[in-house]
Motif scaffolding. Structure first.
Motif, PDB file in Angstrom:
ATOM      1  N   LYS A  41       1.039  -1.349   0.374  1.00  0.00           N
ATOM      2  CA  LYS A  41       0.099   0.017   0.119  1.00  0.00           C
ATOM      3  C   LYS A  41       1.128   1.662  -0.179  1.00  0.00           C
ATOM      4  O   LYS A  41       0.902   2.200  -0.851  1.00  0.00           O
ATOM      5  N   PHE A  44       2.723   1.933  -3.083  1.00  0.00           N
ATOM      6  CA  PHE A  44       1.789   2.515  -4.226  1.00  0.00           C
ATOM      7  C   PHE A  44       0.766   3.446  -4.001  1.00  0.00           C
ATOM      8  O   PHE A  44       0.915   4.443  -4.702  1.00  0.00           O
ATOM      9  N   ASP A 140      -3.841  -1.548  -4.631  1.00  0.00           N
ATOM     10  CA  ASP A 140      -2.501  -1.895  -5.031  1.00  0.00           C
ATOM     11  C   ASP A 140      -3.525  -2.941  -5.775  1.00  0.00           C
ATOM     12  O   ASP A 140      -4.196  -3.972  -5.922  1.00  0.00           O
TER      13      ASP A 140
END
Length: 246
Positions: A41, A44, A140
């Motif tokens: 995450k 991302f 993501d």
């Protein structure tokens, strides 16, 4: 409140601002408030340009305390205000310019019965790509792949996602913020498939009828049965929680 490393300014030691953090250390900092956050995450959000950590000559990410605070701000806007990344980016850009933008009030949780209502299908013709879906949900690539592996989200033959799938993906993402992973939602998916099967049994004879009006009536009947099924499911869940928790 996110913790920041303590420093000893004035006694020869580095201050907190001078101490870069590895991505693993950032994860530990964020998980105190955001237990569902993952390294993927963070990567991302970096790829989306919401944070820009320093890179060492060997390529390792090094985050400043300001980077950690910025990530916390992004995650908070997603969790509390359900803002898409595009809006979050605009908000951060405004803050960088010294022009804070007002945030919407935190989203109020809806009653389960209200949440069970079927939305109008006026936007079902809309289709978006994989990157747009990830931006809309804050997921993501690894998370989206996991949703697909468990059958929660499925792309069309053209590789794009329709409006219903986008709505499902957003709900899966929202549940994920409470720690519910795709593997936890297998039972929900199985129950939905069974309910769809029941609706299909009722409307199948109507859909095979020669009369076009009867076939049209089958579509309306399917929608009505689906709405009733969702409302019943929501009512049963709400009743079960009331019995167990109260």
């Amino acid at each position: 409140m996110l913790r920041t490393p303590s420093g000893g300014a004035g006694n020869g030691t580095a201050t907190a601002e001078d101490r870069p953090l590895s991505i693993g250390a950032v994860l530990n900092e964020l998980r105190e408030e955001f237990p569902e956050v993952t390294i993927s995450k963070i990567r991302f959000l970096e790829a989306e340009g919401l944070v820009e950590p320093h890179r060492t000559p060997s390529g390792y990410r090094k985050f400043s305390v300001r980077d950690v605070e910025r990530l916390g701000h992004v995650l908070r806007m997603q969790r509390d205000h359900y803002l898409p990344l595009k809006v979050i980016r605009e908000h951060l850009d405004a803050l960088d310019r010294g022009e804070p933008l007002p945030l919407p009030a935190p989203a109020e949780p809806r009653e389960l019965l209200e949440a069970g209502a079927i939305e109008p299908d006026s936007g079902l013709g809309l289709r978006i790509g994989r990157d747009e879906l990830m931006a809309a949900t804050g997921a993501d690539d690894a998370e989206l792949a996991q949703w697909e592996a468990y059958g929660l989200v499925e792309a069309g033959s053209d590789g794009d996602y329709d409006a219903e799938t986008v709505n499902i993906a957003k709900l899966v993402a929202d549940l994920g913020r409470f720690g519910l992973e795709p593997r936890h939602l297998r039972a929900v998916k199985a129950a939905a498939d069974r309910e769809a099967g029941l609706v299909e049994q009722v409307v199948a004879p109507l859909r095979l009828h020669r009369n076009p009006q009867t076939r049209t009536h089958a579509e309306a009947t399917a929608r009505e049965l689906a709405a009733l099924s969702v409302r019943l499911h929501a009512a049963l869940v709400q009743s079960a929680l009331r019995i167990r928790l109260f």
